[in-house]
Every structure is written in C-alpha cells, then in structure tokens.
Design an enzyme around this catalytic site. Structure first.
Site, PDB file in Angstrom:
ATOM      1  N   ARG A  99       0.841  -1.183   0.000  1.00  0.00           N
ATOM      2  CA  ARG A  99       0.000   0.000   0.000  1.00  0.00           C
ATOM      3  C   ARG A  99       0.883   1.242   0.000  1.00  0.00           C
ATOM      4  O   ARG A  99       1.956   1.250   0.627  1.00  0.00           O
ATOM      5  CB  ARG A  99      -0.852  -0.032   1.267  1.00  0.00           C
ATOM      6  CG  ARG A  99      -1.873   1.078   1.395  1.00  0.00           C
ATOM      7  CD  ARG A  99      -2.951   0.935   0.382  1.00  0.00           C
ATOM      8  NE  ARG A  99      -4.138   1.702   0.763  1.00  0.00           N
ATOM      9  CZ  ARG A  99      -5.128   1.966  -0.088  1.00  0.00           C
ATOM     10  NH1 ARG A  99      -5.078   1.534  -1.338  1.00  0.00           N
ATOM     11  NH2 ARG A  99      -6.192   2.634   0.314  1.00  0.00           N
ATOM     12  N   THR A 373      -9.677   0.153 -10.347  1.00  0.00           N
ATOM     13  CA  THR A 373      -8.638  -0.628  -9.682  1.00  0.00           C
ATOM     14  C   THR A 373      -8.587  -1.884 -10.515  1.00  0.00           C
ATOM     15  O   THR A 373      -9.448  -2.084 -11.370  1.00  0.00           O
ATOM     16  CB  THR A 373      -9.084  -0.895  -8.224  1.00  0.00           C
ATOM     17  OG1 THR A 373      -9.046   0.327  -7.524  1.00  0.00           O
ATOM     18  CG2 THR A 373      -8.241  -1.924  -7.498  1.00  0.00           C
ATOM     19  N   THR A 391      -3.988  -0.715  -7.386  1.00  0.00           N
ATOM     20  CA  THR A 391      -4.801   0.459  -7.668  1.00  0.00           C
ATOM     21  C   THR A 391      -3.978   1.726  -7.731  1.00  0.00           C
ATOM     22  O   THR A 391      -2.896   1.817  -7.133  1.00  0.00           O
ATOM     23  CB  THR A 391      -5.883   0.627  -6.573  1.00  0.00           C
ATOM     24  OG1 THR A 391      -6.757   1.697  -6.946  1.00  0.00           O
ATOM     25  CG2 THR A 391      -5.280   0.928  -5.214  1.00  0.00           C
ATOM     26  N   ASP A 415      -7.865   8.107   0.188  1.00  0.00           N
ATOM     27  CA  ASP A 415      -8.435   7.025   1.012  1.00  0.00           C
ATOM     28  C   ASP A 415      -8.239   7.262   2.500  1.00  0.00           C
ATOM     29  O   ASP A 415      -8.783   6.518   3.317  1.00  0.00           O
ATOM     30  CB  ASP A 415      -7.829   5.673   0.629  1.00  0.00           C
ATOM     31  CG  ASP A 415      -8.523   5.052  -0.581  1.00  0.00           C
ATOM     32  OD1 ASP A 415      -9.503   5.636  -1.064  1.00  0.00           O
ATOM     33  OD2 ASP A 415      -8.089   3.975  -1.030  1.00  0.00           O
ATOM     34  N   SER A 445     -10.104  -0.903   0.784  1.00  0.00           N
ATOM     35  CA  SER A 445     -11.159  -1.920   0.736  1.00  0.00           C
ATOM     36  C   SER A 445     -10.772  -3.098  -0.150  1.00  0.00           C
ATOM     37  O   SER A 445     -11.568  -4.027  -0.329  1.00  0.00           O
ATOM     38  CB  SER A 445     -12.450  -1.308   0.191  1.00  0.00           C
ATOM     39  OG  SER A 445     -12.860  -0.245   1.004  1.00  0.00           O
ATOM     40  N   GLY A 465     -13.442  -1.411  -7.257  1.00  0.00           N
ATOM     41  CA  GLY A 465     -14.737  -0.806  -6.935  1.00  0.00           C
ATOM     42  C   GLY A 465     -14.792  -0.033  -5.640  1.00  0.00           C
ATOM     43  O   GLY A 465     -15.878   0.154  -5.090  1.00  0.00           O
ATOM     44  N   GLY A 466     -13.636   0.408  -5.121  1.00  0.00           N
ATOM     45  CA  GLY A 466     -13.663   1.188  -3.881  1.00  0.00           C
ATOM     46  C   GLY A 466     -14.340   0.411  -2.766  1.00  0.00           C
ATOM     47  O   GLY A 466     -14.131  -0.796  -2.627  1.00  0.00           O
TER      48      GLY A 466
HETATM   49  O1  DON Z   1      -7.853   0.874  -1.817  1.00  0.00           O
HETATM   50  C1  DON Z   1      -9.029   1.121  -2.036  1.00  0.00           C
HETATM   51  O2  DON Z   1      -9.936   0.621  -1.427  1.00  0.00           O
HETATM   52  C2  DON Z   1      -9.398   2.084  -3.162  1.00  0.00           C
HETATM   53  N1  DON Z   1      -8.320   3.016  -3.400  1.00  0.00           N
HETATM   54  C3  DON Z   1      -9.735   1.293  -4.382  1.00  0.00           C
HETATM   55  C4  DON Z   1     -10.243   2.196  -5.486  1.00  0.00           C
HETATM   56  C5  DON Z   1     -11.021   1.441  -6.497  1.00  0.00           C
HETATM   57  O3  DON Z   1     -11.285   0.291  -6.372  1.00  0.00           O
HETATM   58  C6  DON Z   1     -11.512   2.205  -7.651  1.00  0.00           C
HETATM   59  N2  DON Z   1     -12.073   1.253  -8.605  1.00  0.00           N
HETATM   60  N3  DON Z   1     -12.955   0.990  -9.172  1.00  0.00           N
END
Ligand code: DON
Length: 564
Positions: A99, A373, A391, A415, A445, A465-466
């Site tokens: 990360r 992502t 991501t 985030d 996430s 997908g966040g």
């Molecule tokens: O780490 C995370 O949870 C977010 N930065 C992920 C972002 C994400 O999945 C965007 N995609 N569709």
C-alpha cells in the site's frame, strides 16, 4: 456437492478449450495446468506464457501486473500500490502489503484549506499522491516465491511499452474520456494522446518514457524506481507543484509481509487481506453473520436474502469506519473480536427480518431497538495461488504522469479520512483510525481472497470498486458456495451494495425485479440503481476433475481468462 459432480462430467467433455475467452456464454474458461484471469487479455497472456515457461503463480502475477501497468493504465500501475495474497499448495499463506504510505510531511488536517475540507486537495492534486508501493511489493513477493529471473518478468512490459500495443475500442474510449481531465498536466497529455488528439481504436499506443523506467526496474529491481533517476524525476515533479513526496520518502518505502486474515464459511477456509485493508476483516465479519441464515433455501435474489445480506453489509461497514486503519498506527484494533463467530451472532440478533435498520454518523450500535482498480487471479500447475489487487485509487489515479518517467501517480491519499470528526450522512468519514499521519498507510477496501476446502485450494477472487469491493467479493463467494453457480455465472450475476453511509441499498440496474424492489422498500430500504458494480476476475478449482475454471467479469470488455 451435487453441482460439483454434475460439472465434473461437463468438464470432461469440454476440456478442449484451453485458450482465452472473454465471457459471452455461461460456461467458464477451463484449463488443466495453470490460469491467469485479468482485466486485459494481452496482460493475461503475458502471465500465461510465464506459467508455461515454468514460472510460479507469483511469477505470473508479477509479469501480468507489470504488463497491466502498460496496457491498462487506468489501474495497472507502477505509481500506485496494492495487495497480494499468496497461498502455497502446502496450505501456507502470506499477505504482501505494498500500500502507498503518507509522506513525512502529512498530517490529519492536511486536506483542510483555511479550516474547511477541500475535496480537490484530498483527491485531485499533487498532495493527493501517496508514496508508491507496487514495485517494492511485487519484488518482495518474487523474492519469496519467484522461480524465473526478475528480468524475464518485467521484460514483456518493457516491450509492450516500447513497441506499443493496439488499442481496443474500450481502451481508446477510456483514454479519450480522461484526456480533458489530464489537460493541466502536459506530460500526461503527451503520454496518452496523439499530440493532444485522442487515439482511435486500432491505433498503437507507444510509451517510450515508461519503457525507460520499466527497463531501469528490470535491470536494478526496486532501486530502479526508488532511487536514482526515477526517484529524482518524481521528487522534482512534486517540488515544482506543491506535492509532498521527497527522494527520502521514496528511499524509505518498505513493503510489509503480514499474516492474512483467516475465517471459515460453511466449512470453507477464507484467506484474505489484513489491515491496512479493511477487506479481509469486513468480509469475514459479513460471512460470519450470513452463516446463520439458510440463504440457499430462500433462493438467489429473493427479497429476504437481499435484506439479510444488505443488513450484514451495513453492520460490517459501520465497524470498518469505527475501528479500522493501518494496524502499525492502531495497535489496539479489535481484529479477533470483529472476526469471531460470537461477535457475528450478536450482530445477527440485531437484524430485524422485516425492517431495515437506520444508519447515521453516530450509529455504531445496532438498534438496541468512484473509479478503477484492477484485480487478477492466478493458479499454477502445482496449485499455488495468487490473488492480486492493485490500484491508483481513481481511474488513472491523480492523472499526473511523471515527466521523463512516463508513469501515472496515484491519488491514494484520498483514502485517508477527510478530517478529524468529519463523518457525514453522505459518506465522508472522520473517525480516528484512518486519519493521515507521516508514514501511515491509508485504509483500503481491496479484498484479494483465496478460499480453500479441506486443505485444498478452492477459489481465488477479488475486484475493483472502492468500498463496493468487499461486497463484490462477498457476492462471488456466496454465489458459488450458497447458490451453486459456476465461476462464470458467479462473476456475471447482478450485485448490490450497502456501505452504512449513505444509508441506501445500491443495486445494479435490472439486477433486482420490480417485485423484489417493492418488498425491500416495504422493509424500509432506500433503494438506488447504479450502472455497474465491480469487476471480479475469479478462478475456481473443480476439486474432482482437478480442472481450473476461470470467470472473467464481462463488466470489463477486454477481460480474459488465459489458461493452458
Ligand atoms: O484501496 C481502495 O480501497 C481504493 N483506493 C480502491 C479504489 C477502487 O477500487 C476504484 N475502482 N474501481
């Protein structure tokens, strides 16, 4: 077990098809030896050739990830971060955390301007860029589990960047759509357009500066990124535009190898990502709550099941906001309690079968009365498995290409929580565990997950997908384990999402029937249709035929399962 047996017979008949297919039928892609499922067919093929050459699942994941940094610039990256969950054929498992970290100059109030929350600063500026982790993390996993030389894994990406690749319709459309939002950054416009004009489908995208950076990484490993020319180009771009990242921040970056989160669900073992991802804990917590219901009897898509699952999601996400952040900065996080069966039983008891609960910024107790992502899944011929999600945060991240180095930087600082105490009904969170601090990793996430049964690999899954990621992964597991779907059906099936705040049940348009929606509204759910949720690329191992079944999510036009 009946569905497994029935499918084992079908498999014996259908094994001729070993090459990539990208959706269309309800049959998965099948292969006997190894498989890579990813958002882009060319990158999946890079991984498959690594497997064919004797590479391990980690080798193939690393090569696919570098290829995605070229062919899938919206999310494949070297300027971002990610998580890789590895499960060896012997049952051992490890979670690789690469990360992004907050630079040394970060602080909890850094997204305020004149005391007021500034969304652009948080998500859309040089300040939004975290110290990238991808190159260091992929390298660390390769040191532990790689078989082929490092250079062999990076070289296909160098070639794709140097020689270019032909843009599909969806890739050209995606680049054309982001181009106006890159206009402030001349190096980004130069990298991703034809002298300012969008590329058309069928044209070749060459990325010579990116090829140079990848070549340094191929030759020097992480030093080719975190030190020397690449690092000084990043630090220069930051210094010129008010960003915080210095050469010292880059040189200090360290990936972490962590103990995965483990749980069980109806006899299946779940191995998933620990903090700084919220994914593993929240997934296991929701599965534990749902284990107490006979989901199969109520049937896929029934209002009663959607209600139960949404209420489990609501509770899981409230606990996520309340408790979860980087474990290195939150030593007292109640991980064991949150993932215990007892705690889940208590939460289940608060779910009224006939009535939706209410969420609010202070509702952590249950009634006492946007983006891109990319996830890839790999299994090799020994049955080692990798679930890898990486991501840049939003699609194309900060949209800032580092001049001279040719790669996109993330906007992962978005985030971190917005500001101390700023929890709102619309979904901003201001709880302490995930406020920005120097060196801290922002809560994620991403939920790369591996499922085993009786000690043997069963399923590899994950999604973009966040915050919806955790729920998409939950759906793919429920669809296979409870609703008897094959992996292709499981990743195709319509999804829904509840994340505590805002208090609404979001469902994929056309995914729930009008009758079901009426029954959910009668229970008190606020319903909201959405275009699409996630892109889960998954693999299931048919335990009887010992055949790999791949499901590439058709929500990504170029996704493919490549097996051999
Ligand atoms: O780490 C995370 O949870 C977010 N930065 C992920 C972002 C994400 O999945 C965007 N995609 N569709």
């Amino acid at each position: 077990m009946q569905w497994i047996r029935t499918r084992a017979i079908a498999v014996a008949v259908a094994l001729a098809l070993f090459v990539a297919t990208a959706g269309g039928s309800s049959e998965p892609t099948r292969a006997r030896r190894g498989m890579v499922v990813a958002s882009d067919g060319q990158a999946a093929e890079v991984g498959r050739e690594v497997l064919r050459a004797g590479g391990s699942a980690v080798d193939a994941a690393v090569a696919t990830a570098f290829a995605l940094a070229v062919t899938w610039p919206a999310a494949g990256n070297i300027g971002g971060g990610g998580f890789l969950v590895h499960r060896g054929a012997d049952g051992s498992a490890a979670a690789y955390d690469f990360r992004e970290t907050a630079p040394a100059a970060a602080s909890p109030e850094m997204f305020l301007a004149g005391g007021v929350y500034d969304a652009a600063r948080h998500h859309d500026s040089h300040v939004a860029v975290g110290v990238p982790g991808t190159v260091a993390g992929l390298h660390r996993a390769w040191i532990d589990h790689g078989r082929l030389p490092w250079r062999r894994l990076v070289e296909p990406a160098v070639a794709l960047a140097r020689d270019g690749f032909v843009l599909t319709h969806s890739r050209a459309a995606s680049l054309a759509a982001v181009l106006p939002r890159m206009a402030r950054y001349p190096a980004s416009v130069a990298a991703f357009s034809n002298a300012g004009a969008p590329y058309a489908a069928g044209e070749r995208l060459r990325q010579p500066e990116l090829a140079g950076t990848l070549e340094r990484i191929a030759a020097e490993g992480p030093d080719g990124f975190y030190r020397g020319r690449t690092a000084s180009l990043v630090a220069q771009e930051m210094a010129e535009h008010g960003g915080l990242i210095t050469e010292a921040d880059l040189a200090a970056y360290e990936p972490r190898v962590r103990e995965p989160i483990r749980g069980t669900y109806r006899g299946y073992e779940i191995v998933s990502m620990p903090p700084p991802s919220s994914g593993g804990i929240t997934l296991v917590q929701m599965l534990n709550v749902l284990e107490g219901y006979d989901l199969r009897a109520a049937g896929y898509g029934s209002a009663v099941n959607v209600h139960r699952i949404a209420e489990a999601m609501r509770r899981g996400f409230a606990d996520r906001a309340r408790h979860l952040g980087d474990s290195d900065f939150n030593p007292a996080m109640p991980v064991l309690r949150l993932t215990s069966k007892e705690y889940a039983a208590g939460l289940r008891a608060t779910i009224d079968p006939d009535r939706a609960s209410r969420s609010g910024p202070d509702t952590f107790e249950w009634p006492a009365t946007g983006n891109e992502t990319t996830h890839l899944s790999v299994v090799d011929s020994d049955r080692n498995a990798v679930a890898l999600t990486t991501t840049l945060e939003q699609s194309y991240g900060s949209r800032i290409v580092v001049p001279g180095a040719g790669f996109l930087l993330n906007n992962e600082m978005g985030d971190f929580n917005a500001a101390p105490g700023l929890t709102t009904a619309t979904g901003l969170i201001g709880t302490p565990p995930n406020l920005a601090e120097p060196g801290k990793r922002m809560l994620s996430s991403m939920t790369p997950t591996i499922v085993a049964k009786e000690g043997r690999l069963f399923m590899v899954t994950g999604s973009p997908g966040g915050r919806t990621i955790i729920n998409t992964v939950l759906h793919t597991i429920l669809n296979v384990v409870d609703f008897g779907m094959n992996v292709h059906e499981a990743v195709n099936a319509p999804r829904f999402h509840h994340q505590w705040l805002p208090d609404e049940l979001r469902y994929e348009r056309h995914g729930l029937s009008p009758d079901t929606l009426a029954l959910l509204a009668a229970r008190g759910h606020t319903l909201a249709a959405r275009a699409s949720q996630g892109a889960a690329h998954a693999i299931v191992l048919d335990p009887e035929a010992d055949v790999l079944e791949g499901g590439a999510d058709p929500r990504r036009a170029d996704a493919a399962a490549a097996g051999y």
